[in-house]
Design an enzyme around this catalytic site. Structure first.
Site, PDB file in Angstrom:
ATOM      1  CB  SER A  50      -0.866   0.008   1.256  1.00 23.58           C
ATOM      2  OG  SER A  50      -0.037   0.207   2.394  1.00 23.58           O
ATOM      3  CG  ASP A  82      -3.837  -2.856  -1.498  1.00 21.43           C
ATOM      4  OD1 ASP A  82      -4.780  -3.068  -2.269  1.00 21.43           O
ATOM      5  OD2 ASP A  82      -3.927  -2.942  -0.247  1.00 21.43           O
ATOM      6  CD  GLU A 134     -12.584  -0.280  -4.750  1.00 20.34           C
ATOM      7  OE1 GLU A 134     -11.433  -0.667  -4.510  1.00 20.34           O
ATOM      8  OE2 GLU A 134     -13.381   0.078  -3.875  1.00 20.34           O
ATOM      9  CG  HIS A 213      -9.917  -4.434  -2.330  1.00 19.34           C
ATOM     10  ND1 HIS A 213      -8.780  -3.726  -2.024  1.00 19.34           N
ATOM     11  CD2 HIS A 213      -9.867  -4.686  -3.663  1.00 19.34           C
ATOM     12  CE1 HIS A 213      -8.079  -3.544  -3.135  1.00 19.34           C
ATOM     13  NE2 HIS A 213      -8.716  -4.118  -4.146  1.00 19.34           N
ATOM     14  CB  ILE A 257      -5.632 -11.615   3.328  1.00 18.66           C
ATOM     15  CG1 ILE A 257      -6.829 -12.416   2.792  1.00 18.66           C
ATOM     16  CG2 ILE A 257      -5.407 -11.900   4.817  1.00 18.66           C
ATOM     17  CD1 ILE A 257      -6.603 -13.907   2.713  1.00 18.66           C
ATOM     18  CG  ASP A 258      -3.112  -5.385   5.636  1.00 16.04           C
ATOM     19  OD1 ASP A 258      -2.292  -5.968   6.368  1.00 16.04           O
ATOM     20  OD2 ASP A 258      -3.056  -4.158   5.430  1.00 16.04           O
TER      21      ASP A 258
END
Ligand code: G3H
Ligand code: 13P
Ligand code: ZN
Length: 311
Positions: A50, A82, A134, A213, A257-258
């Site tokens: 990110s 990201d 997105e 997400h 996945i974070d």
């Protein structure tokens, strides 16, 4: 094997009814834990960065860590930006060795989103880099991503064909009820995702890879551990794993996945210090945290994503 983009990964995932895990990386132990799990299970992998991670750890350090992961394995690994929010950020990552970028124009008007996505796609495709875009807005809070529930909105399936054909993006993140962070659903309510929207999107874009997400399950065991060892997390509720598995069988090819990584790491370190209050060597607590990440990622690969053995 050099870093790859996600084209072939997604095509195989779509056809095979599984998804690739896209895990956020911020430091060496996180990269190692994820990569070791993928290596053991022969799973293709997306390591994503990110803008917050890039600020924290520095672009070069993160690229070199991912290159080290590559050197230690024979896996197809993509390095992905990201939530890129500007053309300039995407360009900087493309120029700096990323093989995939997300341009998140979901905070713009529809036409502005089309415009900025198209601009990134032109620059990226000329350099062999793929682009995730997105449509629709997820709720949730993370460092650099903060959207209130009132400002969130589901993806409108009637827009996706126009958006994809005009932008030429390679994959599309959609909003079907997941959200960022550890507090995804109201306590006492039953978590629900809008699979009807996913189905409609799939009908309008047959064969096109969809991205989810905000897809951490917020593994209860780790939340409980955090609270047992001095933490104070209120009711944290994530996306049930059977729903993620269902999405992976459908058009969803990338699952982000974070939060589950953060929870696994923090829970393990809290427990370590509670049991070893006198210790101060970082290797003693970061080692178990890395092992916990490896275990958590292995679980996701086998039981949620279904991408084991697909490398
Ligand atoms: O969706 C956002 C990711 O979880 C990254 O979060 O901006 O706090 O690094 P971050
Ligand atoms: P979680 O907060 O559910 O882990 O989502 C992460 C994500 O979407 C990163 O882009
Ligand atoms: Zn996200």
């Amino acid at each position: 094997m050099p870093l790859v983009n996600t084209k072939e990964m997604f095509q195989k995932a779509y056809e095979g009814g599984y998804a690739i895990g896209a895990f956020n990386v911020n430091n060496m132990e996180i990269v190692q834990g994820i990569t070791e799990a993928a290596k053991d299970l022969k799973a293709p992998l997306i390591l994503q960065v990110s803008s917050g991670a890039r600020k924290y750890a520095n672009h070069t350090y993160l690229v070199k860590l991912v290159e080290a992961a590559l050197a230690e394995t024979d896996l197809p690994i993509a390095l992905h930006l990201d939530h890129g929010d500007t053309f300039e950020l995407c360009k900087s990552c493309i120029d700096g060795g990323f093989t995939s970028v997300m341009i998140d124009g979901s905070h713009h008007s529809y036409e502005e989103n089309v415009k900025v996505t198209r601009q990134v796609v032109e620059y990226a495709h000329a350099r062999g880099v793929v682009v995730e875009a997105e449509l629709g807005r997820l709720a949730g809070v993370e460092d650099d991503v903060n959207v209130s529930e009132a400002d969130s909105s589901y993806t409108n399936p009637d827009q996706v064909y126009d958006f994809v054909t005009r932008t030429h993006c390679d994959s599309l993140a959609i909003a079907i009820g997941t959200s960022h962070g550890a507090y995804k659903f109201k306590p006492g309510t039953k978590p629900q995702l809008r699979f009807d929207i996913l189905e409609e999107v799939e009908k309008r874009l047959p064969g096109f890879p969809i991205v989810l997400h905000g897809a951490s399950s917020v593994i209860p065991e780790y939340v409980e551990m955090i609270n047992t060892y001095g933490g104070n997390m209120p009711d944290a509720i994530g996306v049930p794993e059977d729903m993620l598995r269902q999405a992976a069988r459908m058009a969803v090819c990338k699952i982000n996945i974070d939060s589950d990584l953060r929870l696994a790491m923090t829970a393990t370190i809290r427990k370590y210090f509670a049991e070893n209050p006198g210790h101060f060597d970082p290797r003693q607590y970061l080692g178990p945290a890395r092992t916990a990440i490896k275990g958590m990622v292995a679980h996701k690969i086998k039981n949620v994503l279904g991408c084991d053995g697909k490398a």
